[in-house]
Structure formats: structure tokens, C-alpha cells
Design a protein around this motif. Structure first.
Motif, short mmCIF file in Angstrom:
data_model
loop_
_atom_site.label_atom_id
_atom_site.label_comp_id
_atom_site.label_asym_id
_atom_site.label_seq_id
_atom_site.Cartn_x
_atom_site.Cartn_y
_atom_site.Cartn_z
N ILE A 41 39.22 34.84 34.11
CA ILE A 41 38.15 34.30 34.83
C ILE A 41 39.02 33.05 35.25
O ILE A 41 38.75 32.57 36.18
CB ILE A 41 36.91 34.10 33.96
N LYS A 44 41.83 33.73 37.68
CA LYS A 44 41.35 34.76 38.71
C LYS A 44 42.63 35.73 38.84
O LYS A 44 42.85 36.12 40.01
CB LYS A 44 41.02 34.17 39.89
N LEU A 65 42.92 39.65 41.98
CA LEU A 65 41.81 40.32 41.69
C LEU A 65 41.89 41.49 42.63
O LEU A 65 42.39 41.30 43.79
CB LEU A 65 40.57 39.84 42.03
N TRP A 90 31.26 38.97 35.94
CA TRP A 90 32.08 38.00 36.70
C TRP A 90 32.71 38.83 37.88
O TRP A 90 32.71 38.17 38.92
CB TRP A 90 33.01 36.98 36.07
N LEU A 91 33.82 39.75 37.69
CA LEU A 91 34.36 40.50 38.45
C LEU A 91 33.64 41.16 39.57
O LEU A 91 33.83 41.39 40.87
CB LEU A 91 35.28 41.66 37.69
N LYS A 93 31.07 39.99 41.04
CA LYS A 93 30.94 39.02 42.15
C LYS A 93 32.19 38.67 42.85
O LYS A 93 32.12 38.03 43.95
CB LYS A 93 30.33 37.91 41.45
N GLN A 94 33.26 39.07 42.50
CA GLN A 94 34.65 38.86 43.07
C GLN A 94 35.23 39.93 43.87
O GLN A 94 35.81 39.89 44.95
CB GLN A 94 35.67 38.32 42.20
N SER A 95 34.89 41.10 43.16
CA SER A 95 35.57 42.59 43.95
C SER A 95 34.41 43.29 44.36
O SER A 95 33.33 43.33 43.73
CB SER A 95 36.50 43.18 42.94
#
Length: 356
Positions: A41, A44, A65, A90-91, A93-95
């Protein structure tokens, strides 16, 4: 595009993941595989393995990511650890995840049990929190089935049956059936309490989902989204279990049969009304589940037909296996390697169009 396959064990689905990576090259997509624990995290980045086409092997590499993530993680009868949950959330929200999976079987049941088009096909289900909860169900039905709320592959399923001598508990492990007689209520209570300390369990009335020879059977249907975001049936087949087993699961000795071959041998198990009901469920269930929860890419749907012709929704799996397609539709199996990439391309176009 970097396409990530998230898995808890690299040895699981080894051939499928490798062939998917090869197929992705035809779409100019690079593929990596990683476990949730490899997500960093802070930086990233992910300590992943990336498919090297020149060396025809997976190579360790730190990667950014992924643009899209295909979640093929399995956690057994319990949920993932707090660390994994934190990293995966968390991922998300990113991918972009192809599908966000489903919650526990209990949460799925609660969400669907009052749906006007589906409620008639859901076996009555209660959550077992104490031994007394189990006794309430056993006294009402005499034969009940206990199922883990996060179970798969037939693992951890028990059949409880009241007899004059006490309560028989039956389970199947691999291809063997084990029975134990509890002569007293206190004995059974101790066993139930130990079980509930480890896992979350649900209870359903035992359904007669077997042939006249007492071989359990059910329908397995694989559904996936296509490149136009439409649900498509990839194939269906019969799982036929061993005589006197609780379920028809392949992991407990069952086998796949084409539906036509099965019906030639067991002509009376699927009346016309049941066929129409199955069609209705497959037309209704995927969209309703997705609307209720979150985006999905694929579903494995298990349906049972009891001896009165009533159709039951037995399980809805958002991370289904593909053994049925491999066994019954080998000429179509290669298409499954391309399906996740084609759907990710739809999502990419959809997000671009939406300006995200």
C-alpha cells in the motif's frame, strides 16, 4: 493494459492462469499474478509474477497496480485475515475488479429470500449460532443439513437425522462417507459447540435431491459476462454423486454427465415444468444478484430438482470452477481463456466513455 490475477495460491488453477496469460497476448494485454499479501500500500506496487512470453514462464517482478484485477482467491471455510481484507479493500479503490464477489451464503440468502421471482426456489435457511438453534430445526424437520456459510466443494457439510437410538451425523470426506451416532443430547451439543467455535454455519431441511437409486445429483451452470456486458451461459451439466452421499460434489466422488445422457438413464427426474423453471431462474438470478450486491463477471449456479419436481437454488458461486466445461465441452474450453480479457476491454471502454 496490465491485467492482474489475484490468487491465494499460485499452484491453484496453474494451467488456466498460464493459458489465460498466453491468450491475453493476442489482445495486447500483459498479465501478472499475485497474492493479496504481495500488495504494498505504501509504494502502490505489487511483488508479482509476470508472464514472460519469450521464456514461456512466470518471472518475479515488481509491477505497478494492475488496471484490471481478476479475483480468484479462495479462503476456505473462514473469511480472509484482517491484513488481507485491508489490502484487498484498498486495491478495489485503485484498480477495476472484473467482479467484486459475493458475501457469505447467509447474506446472499437474506437478500434474495423475499424476491417475488426467486423466493419460491430458495430452501428455508437459518443461521445456527447455538446448539439450541440446531435442535429447534431438528425437531421441526427430523433431517437437516448443516452447511458452512463460506463453504465450497462440498467441504464441511453434515446431515443430521433423528432416530430411536439418538442422532446420526453423516459427512463425506473425499470419496468416503462417515457416520457417527450421538446417543445423548449433551454429546451432540458438545460437538456442535466445537464446530460453531471454528466456523459459521447455516441449516436447511434435507431435500430429496437424488435418483431412485439414492444417487445425489444437481445441475451446474456456468454463466459469464461477454464483451457486450451480457450474461451468457457457457455450459451446463449434471453432477452425479455416489450412492448414499450427501451431495453430488466432484470433490467428494461425483462426476459430470451431459444432461442428455443423464436423462436417457433417469427419464423421470426432470419434468417439463422443471425445465421451464430452470430457464426462468437463469434469466432472473444473475441480474438480480448483481443488482443487489456489486458488479460480477461470472457465476456458477447449482440447481437441484427434488422427487416432486420442485426446483431449488442450492448455491451461487461468484468464483466458479471450470471442470464441467473441460469435461463436457472440451472444444469450447479455449474460449474461457479469452473471456476475462474481453470483459475487461468492455469495462475499459465503458470507463473511458464515462470519463473515469
Amino acid at each position: 493494459m496490465l491485467f492482474g490475477i489475484m490468487t491465494t495460491n499460485f499452484s491453484n488453477e496453474q494451467q488456466y492462469v498460464t493459458e489465460l496469460a498466453k491468450a491475453a497476448q493476442q489482445h495486447q494485454v500483459e498479465v501478472c499474478r499475485f497474492s493479496p499479501l504481495q500488495i504494498d500500500i505504501k509504494t502502490k506496487e505489487i511483488q508479482a509474477e509476470i508472464w514472460d512470453s519469450e521464456k514461456a514462464s512466470w518471472m518475479n517482478k515488481t509491477v505497478p497496480l494492475p488496471d484490471f484485477v481478476y479475483d480468484r482467491s479462495f479462503y476456505g471455510l473462514t473469511r480472509e485475515t484482517t491484513e488481507i481484507t485491508e489490502k484487498v479493500n484498498w486495491l478495489k479503490k485503485q484498480s477495476v475488479f472484473l467482479g467484486y464477489g459475493l458475501p457469505s451464503k447467509w447474506d446472499v440468502y437474506k437478500a434474495l429470500k423475499d424476491h417475488p421471482l426467486l423466493q419460491a426456489f430458495l430452501p428455508k435457511t437459518v443461521q445456527i449460532e447455538t446448539a439450541e438453534d440446531m435442535w429447534t430445526q431438528l425437531e421441526e424437520h427430523e433431517r437437516i443439513v448443516l452447511k458452512p456459510s463460506f463453504g465450497a466443494r462440498g467441504t464441511g457439510i453434515y446431515l443430521l437425522e433423528r432416530t430411536d437410538a439418538g442422532t446420526n451425523v453423516t459427512m463425506t470426506k473425499k470419496t468416503e462417507t462417515y457416520k457417527r451416532l450421538f446417543q445423548s443430547k449433551s454429546q451432540l451439543n458438545k460437538w456442535i459447540d466445537r464446530l460453531l467455535q471454528r466456523y459459521s454455519y447455516l441449516c436447511q431441511p434435507y431435500l430429496e435431491l437424488a435418483t431412485a437409486q439414492n444417487e445425489p445429483f444437481d445441475f451446474r451452470i456456468l454463466m459469464q459476462k461477454d464483451k457486450r456486458n451480457q450474461w451468457v451461459e457457457k455450459g451446463r451439466g449434471i453432477r452425479l454423486g455416489q450412492k448414499d452421499h450427501i451431495t453430488a460434489n466432484i470433490a467428494t466422488g461425483g462426476l459430470f454427465l451431459p444432461i442428455t445422457a443423464f436423462l436417457q438413464q433417469y427419464r423421470d427426474v426432470l419434468p417439463l415444468a422443471a425445465e421451464q423453471t430452470i430457464h426462468h431462474i437463469l434469466r432472473t438470478l444473475p441480474e438480480q444478484v448483481e443488482t443487489t450486491f456489486h458488479r460480477l463477471f461470472e457465476l456458477g449456479i447449482d440447481l437441484g430438482v427434488d422427487r416432486s419436481g420442485q426446483v431449488w437454488i442450492l448455491d451461487i458461486n461468484s468464483k466458479p470452477g471450470r471442470k464441467m466445461i473441460e469435461v463436457l465441452y472440451p472444444d469450447q474450453y479455449d474460449q474461457l481463456y479469452h473471456s476475462p480479457i474481453l470483459y475487461s476491454q468492455y469495462l475499459a471502454h465503458s470507463l473511458l466513455k464515462a470519463g473515469e
